[in-house]
Motif scaffolding. Sequence first.
Motif, PDB file in Angstrom:
ATOM      1  N   MET A 398       0.862  -1.289  -0.012  1.00  0.00           N
ATOM      2  CA  MET A 398       0.089  -0.063   0.014  1.00  0.00           C
ATOM      3  C   MET A 398       0.838   1.156   0.131  1.00  0.00           C
ATOM      4  O   MET A 398       0.538   2.261  -0.458  1.00  0.00           O
ATOM      5  CB  MET A 398      -0.905   0.018   1.235  1.00  0.00           C
ATOM      6  CG  MET A 398      -2.169  -1.022   0.974  1.00  0.00           C
ATOM      7  SD  MET A 398      -3.458  -0.630   2.353  1.00  0.00           S
ATOM      8  CE  MET A 398      -2.613  -1.188   3.779  1.00  0.00           C
ATOM      9  N   SER A 399       2.182   1.318   0.558  1.00  0.00           N
ATOM     10  CA  SER A 399       3.004   2.228   0.631  1.00  0.00           C
ATOM     11  C   SER A 399       3.483   2.457  -0.706  1.00  0.00           C
ATOM     12  O   SER A 399       3.547   3.723  -1.260  1.00  0.00           O
ATOM     13  CB  SER A 399       4.043   2.047   1.597  1.00  0.00           C
ATOM     14  OG  SER A 399       3.504   2.108   2.873  1.00  0.00           O
ATOM     15  N   LYS A 400       3.828   1.649  -1.393  1.00  0.00           N
ATOM     16  CA  LYS A 400       4.210   1.424  -2.777  1.00  0.00           C
ATOM     17  C   LYS A 400       3.178   2.264  -3.692  1.00  0.00           C
ATOM     18  O   LYS A 400       3.154   2.995  -4.642  1.00  0.00           O
ATOM     19  CB  LYS A 400       4.829   0.452  -3.349  1.00  0.00           C
ATOM     20  CG  LYS A 400       5.910  -0.002  -2.516  1.00  0.00           C
ATOM     21  CD  LYS A 400       6.681  -1.512  -3.222  1.00  0.00           C
ATOM     22  CE  LYS A 400       7.822  -2.028  -2.863  1.00  0.00           C
ATOM     23  NZ  LYS A 400       7.993  -3.327  -3.204  1.00  0.00           N
ATOM     24  N   MET A 401       1.845   1.593  -3.519  1.00  0.00           N
ATOM     25  CA  MET A 401       0.793   2.416  -4.095  1.00  0.00           C
ATOM     26  C   MET A 401       0.556   3.716  -3.896  1.00  0.00           C
ATOM     27  O   MET A 401       0.179   4.447  -4.821  1.00  0.00           O
ATOM     28  CB  MET A 401      -0.558   1.596  -3.743  1.00  0.00           C
ATOM     29  CG  MET A 401      -0.840   0.018  -4.204  1.00  0.00           C
ATOM     30  SD  MET A 401      -0.810   0.048  -5.980  1.00  0.00           S
ATOM     31  CE  MET A 401      -2.743   0.463  -5.954  1.00  0.00           C
ATOM     32  N   LYS A 402       0.802   4.239  -2.725  1.00  0.00           N
ATOM     33  CA  LYS A 402       0.800   5.733  -2.458  1.00  0.00           C
ATOM     34  C   LYS A 402       1.907   6.354  -3.179  1.00  0.00           C
ATOM     35  O   LYS A 402       1.530   7.650  -3.765  1.00  0.00           O
ATOM     36  CB  LYS A 402       0.945   5.971  -1.011  1.00  0.00           C
ATOM     37  CG  LYS A 402       0.539   7.239  -0.653  1.00  0.00           C
ATOM     38  CD  LYS A 402       0.420   7.366   1.125  1.00  0.00           C
ATOM     39  CE  LYS A 402      -0.333   8.550   1.458  1.00  0.00           C
ATOM     40  NZ  LYS A 402      -1.674   8.560   1.268  1.00  0.00           N
ATOM     41  N   VAL A 403       2.812   5.882  -3.342  1.00  0.00           N
ATOM     42  CA  VAL A 403       4.152   6.451  -4.123  1.00  0.00           C
ATOM     43  C   VAL A 403       3.649   6.715  -5.610  1.00  0.00           C
ATOM     44  O   VAL A 403       3.971   7.497  -6.370  1.00  0.00           O
ATOM     45  CB  VAL A 403       5.465   5.904  -3.894  1.00  0.00           C
ATOM     46  CG1 VAL A 403       6.598   6.259  -5.094  1.00  0.00           C
ATOM     47  CG2 VAL A 403       5.966   5.890  -2.503  1.00  0.00           C
ATOM     48  N   LYS A 434       6.665  -3.993  -8.995  1.00  0.00           N
ATOM     49  CA  LYS A 434       6.278  -5.200  -8.030  1.00  0.00           C
ATOM     50  C   LYS A 434       5.381  -4.681  -6.969  1.00  0.00           C
ATOM     51  O   LYS A 434       5.845  -4.833  -5.580  1.00  0.00           O
ATOM     52  CB  LYS A 434       7.891  -5.739  -7.454  1.00  0.00           C
ATOM     53  CG  LYS A 434       8.591  -6.159  -8.621  1.00  0.00           C
ATOM     54  CD  LYS A 434       9.905  -6.324  -7.863  1.00  0.00           C
ATOM     55  CE  LYS A 434      10.869  -6.830  -8.753  1.00  0.00           C
ATOM     56  NZ  LYS A 434      12.476  -7.591  -8.427  1.00  0.00           N
ATOM     57  N   VAL A 435       4.278  -4.375  -7.565  1.00  0.00           N
ATOM     58  CA  VAL A 435       3.037  -4.190  -6.430  1.00  0.00           C
ATOM     59  C   VAL A 435       2.065  -4.690  -6.733  1.00  0.00           C
ATOM     60  O   VAL A 435       1.281  -5.111  -7.852  1.00  0.00           O
ATOM     61  CB  VAL A 435       2.917  -2.556  -6.745  1.00  0.00           C
ATOM     62  CG1 VAL A 435       1.575  -2.223  -5.873  1.00  0.00           C
ATOM     63  CG2 VAL A 435       4.026  -1.503  -6.460  1.00  0.00           C
ATOM     64  N   ASN A 436       1.513  -5.363  -5.657  1.00  0.00           N
ATOM     65  CA  ASN A 436       0.205  -6.128  -5.884  1.00  0.00           C
ATOM     66  C   ASN A 436      -1.006  -5.268  -5.225  1.00  0.00           C
ATOM     67  O   ASN A 436      -1.253  -5.083  -4.093  1.00  0.00           O
ATOM     68  CB  ASN A 436       0.276  -7.486  -4.938  1.00  0.00           C
ATOM     69  CG  ASN A 436      -1.092  -8.166  -5.085  1.00  0.00           C
ATOM     70  OD1 ASN A 436      -2.019  -7.892  -5.770  1.00  0.00           O
ATOM     71  ND2 ASN A 436      -1.163  -9.403  -4.623  1.00  0.00           N
ATOM     72  N   PRO A 437      -1.943  -4.803  -6.091  1.00  0.00           N
ATOM     73  CA  PRO A 437      -2.918  -3.900  -5.607  1.00  0.00           C
ATOM     74  C   PRO A 437      -3.982  -4.507  -4.806  1.00  0.00           C
ATOM     75  O   PRO A 437      -4.729  -3.826  -4.120  1.00  0.00           O
ATOM     76  CB  PRO A 437      -3.546  -3.316  -6.832  1.00  0.00           C
ATOM     77  CG  PRO A 437      -3.233  -4.259  -7.816  1.00  0.00           C
ATOM     78  CD  PRO A 437      -1.816  -5.103  -7.712  1.00  0.00           C
ATOM     79  N   LEU A 530      -4.029   6.727   5.709  1.00  0.00           N
ATOM     80  CA  LEU A 530      -2.804   6.302   5.646  1.00  0.00           C
ATOM     81  C   LEU A 530      -2.791   5.705   4.197  1.00  0.00           C
ATOM     82  O   LEU A 530      -1.657   5.294   3.592  1.00  0.00           O
ATOM     83  CB  LEU A 530      -2.108   5.551   6.397  1.00  0.00           C
ATOM     84  CG  LEU A 530      -1.908   6.309   7.974  1.00  0.00           C
ATOM     85  CD1 LEU A 530      -1.366   5.304   9.153  1.00  0.00           C
ATOM     86  CD2 LEU A 530      -1.111   7.454   7.872  1.00  0.00           C
ATOM     87  N   ASN A 531      -3.824   5.094   3.709  1.00  0.00           N
ATOM     88  CA  ASN A 531      -4.111   4.328   2.456  1.00  0.00           C
ATOM     89  C   ASN A 531      -3.842   5.164   1.099  1.00  0.00           C
ATOM     90  O   ASN A 531      -4.253   6.478   1.340  1.00  0.00           O
ATOM     91  CB  ASN A 531      -4.791   3.218   2.520  1.00  0.00           C
ATOM     92  CG  ASN A 531      -4.971   2.622   3.615  1.00  0.00           C
ATOM     93  OD1 ASN A 531      -4.106   2.009   4.092  1.00  0.00           O
ATOM     94  ND2 ASN A 531      -6.257   2.196   3.793  1.00  0.00           N
ATOM     95  N   PRO A 532      -3.498   4.671   0.084  1.00  0.00           N
ATOM     96  CA  PRO A 532      -3.363   5.477  -1.140  1.00  0.00           C
ATOM     97  C   PRO A 532      -4.745   5.785  -1.536  1.00  0.00           C
ATOM     98  O   PRO A 532      -5.767   4.715  -1.518  1.00  0.00           O
ATOM     99  CB  PRO A 532      -2.723   4.717  -1.972  1.00  0.00           C
ATOM    100  CG  PRO A 532      -2.821   3.100  -1.488  1.00  0.00           C
ATOM    101  CD  PRO A 532      -2.954   3.240  -0.052  1.00  0.00           C
ATOM    102  N   THR A 533      -5.238   7.060  -2.147  1.00  0.00           N
ATOM    103  CA  THR A 533      -6.440   7.305  -2.490  1.00  0.00           C
ATOM    104  C   THR A 533      -6.827   6.618  -3.812  1.00  0.00           C
ATOM    105  O   THR A 533      -6.121   6.920  -4.830  1.00  0.00           O
ATOM    106  CB  THR A 533      -6.603   9.205  -2.755  1.00  0.00           C
ATOM    107  OG1 THR A 533      -6.269   9.649  -1.361  1.00  0.00           O
ATOM    108  CG2 THR A 533      -8.274   9.196  -3.026  1.00  0.00           C
ATOM    109  N   PRO A 534      -7.969   5.996  -3.696  1.00  0.00           N
ATOM    110  CA  PRO A 534      -8.180   5.232  -5.191  1.00  0.00           C
ATOM    111  C   PRO A 534      -8.573   6.265  -6.403  1.00  0.00           C
ATOM    112  O   PRO A 534      -8.971   7.405  -5.973  1.00  0.00           O
ATOM    113  CB  PRO A 534      -9.567   4.546  -5.059  1.00  0.00           C
ATOM    114  CG  PRO A 534      -9.645   4.384  -3.531  1.00  0.00           C
ATOM    115  CD  PRO A 534      -8.883   5.549  -2.958  1.00  0.00           C
ATOM    116  N   PRO A 535      -7.883   6.054  -7.444  1.00  0.00           N
ATOM    117  CA  PRO A 535      -8.089   7.089  -8.713  1.00  0.00           C
ATOM    118  C   PRO A 535      -9.464   7.266  -8.831  1.00  0.00           C
ATOM    119  O   PRO A 535      -9.846   8.557  -9.539  1.00  0.00           O
ATOM    120  CB  PRO A 535      -7.141   6.616  -9.467  1.00  0.00           C
ATOM    121  CG  PRO A 535      -7.117   5.006  -9.403  1.00  0.00           C
ATOM    122  CD  PRO A 535      -7.123   5.045  -7.885  1.00  0.00           C
ATOM    123  N   ASP A 536     -10.301   6.231  -8.950  1.00  0.00           N
ATOM    124  CA  ASP A 536     -11.723   6.332  -9.291  1.00  0.00           C
ATOM    125  C   ASP A 536     -12.271   7.300  -8.217  1.00  0.00           C
ATOM    126  O   ASP A 536     -12.276   6.763  -7.206  1.00  0.00           O
ATOM    127  CB  ASP A 536     -12.183   4.852  -9.333  1.00  0.00           C
ATOM    128  CG  ASP A 536     -13.636   4.885  -9.891  1.00  0.00           C
ATOM    129  OD1 ASP A 536     -14.244   5.837 -10.071  1.00  0.00           O
ATOM    130  OD2 ASP A 536     -14.150   3.828 -10.119  1.00  0.00           O
TER     131      ASP A 536
END
Length: 587
Positions: A398-403, A434-437, A530-536
């Motif tokens: 999730m941290s990588k997803m935020k980046v 190498k991210v698993n959403p 703290l989680n990445p905001t969904p783009p949708d």
Amino acid sequence: MENSKNVLLAIVLSAAIIILWTIFVQGPQMAKQQAQLEAQQAARQAQQAQEPAQQPGQAAPQDAGRKVVSREEALKEGPRVAIDTPRLKGSINLKGARLDDLVLKDYRVTIAPTSPNIVLLSPRDTEFAYYADFGWFSQSKDIVTPDKDTEWRADGTALAPGKPITLTWDNGQGLTFTRKFEVDADYMFTITDAVTNASGSPVEIAPYGRVVRYGTPQDATQMWVVHEGPIGVFDETLREQSYGDTRDEAEDGGKFTYTSTGGWMGISDKYWLVTQIPPQDESLTSSLFYDPKGDFYQVDFASAQQQVPAGGSATRTQHLFAGAKLVNMLEAYGEQLNLTKFDFAVDFGYFWFLTKPLFLILDRIFRFVGNFGLAILCLTVLVKAAMYPLANKSYRSMSKMKVLAPKMTELREKYGNDRTKLNQEMMELYKREKVNPAAGCLPILVQIPVFYALYKVLLVTIEMRHAPFFGWVKDLSAPDPTSILNLFGLIPWDYHVLFAIPLVGALFHILSIGVWPLIMGFTMWLQMRLNPTPPDPVQARIFGLMPIVFTFMLAPFAAGLVIYWAWNNTLSIAQQRLIMWRMGVKP
């Protein structure tokens, strides 16, 4: 990305289904059941209820009525033998040799120290009569056996652990019946019946036992997640029939009948149990039924006919459990008496293999820390530790997803009109980085079974009943008692009466959310920040509403469950924040 979205939307939709089902299905069902209960009570006041048949498995005779008096009056009507143990007080009615008066010394109706003790059994002439009896019957009408009006003689005045009582009755035809009562320091009675035949000819009689309850209990939860009503184990198979199912079967002109060798059968409440335990080598026929004319439930068994030879005798020993459903105690009795699934009287549900071990761990922690609330906090730490590898991988993802959020936004702007190309490019991005959403969903999915198991533990185990935490939480198995309607506990008044006000009652329900549900909602909101905001945008709005939805959804749940969820969120925030700090990700 689509898989991740589908999983998360499934979670949200599941929560919505639970809420809608509770409002539109369970709510009307409970209202209907309450109306039926009120109708039954009115019927009892309008006419006399009928006395159950003396012979097991039969409906009440039309000419056998009962008067309804107060419990105090009923206890004064005939001779009795007192019962006094460390956990029980009450008496045995010498008229009929019934066990119909039991009070639990260790448990009160409410958490107030002056609240009355729980009354478990009451005489047959009281409004909510509840009793157990034992006896013999014969297929021959020429043989007189004891019945509900038989006056037995006792060889003492009180029954206590180590001090048995023996009752005697002579039928005037050469048959002498004796019944010896013994009781231990907890909730198990031992009943030894003997028949001596001096009539000059052999006779055939059969033993029976039953538990009878008039009316549906007023405090029955009527919840599908908790079994209350007739229960038994027949040929090692657990059979549970709710009060509603038993009534429905009676309306169709039937009853539940089982044959087995040994077993046990009775009536179970949320926390209490009264059950007959015949000898485990006896072949018997059992019935679980409801009589609408008399408005009573009956669970009974009848064994095969036994021949008592002239000049001979017959003796048999059985047991009766009447008390609180303490898990460790039921297990011990089950081993002692070789009873199959006796601990299943505690409704751990279909996932008992998860729920029961969780309770045993919680109980072991409680014995060490001395507070079930602290035990729940410690249990949460253990669960988090067990799930640490999975959660650590998830939070890193999730941290990588935020980046990657800015790059994902760029792709959406570039390929927004081409869904196929957009998904292809995003998958390539995930592969390169190498991210698993879907990894962010795993901690939530894994928590669901634990959440359910803890919910069952708080709901069905008497060990959690009236267990205090700290501050205003005096009962972890009940909802948080604070709300804005009582200024979060500063004004001591029962605001629940406001719920009955037409139209605005729903508003008062909303305002009745307590402190701990609000804390839980806040920690959930903080964790999601703290989680990445969904783009949708639609998905983002759904996620934004989840803390609010869960706050209202969990508000009426047991306070212990809400405390667990809030503490779990707090630990997750600390763990996720540490991982983000190590990865150099800005919250």
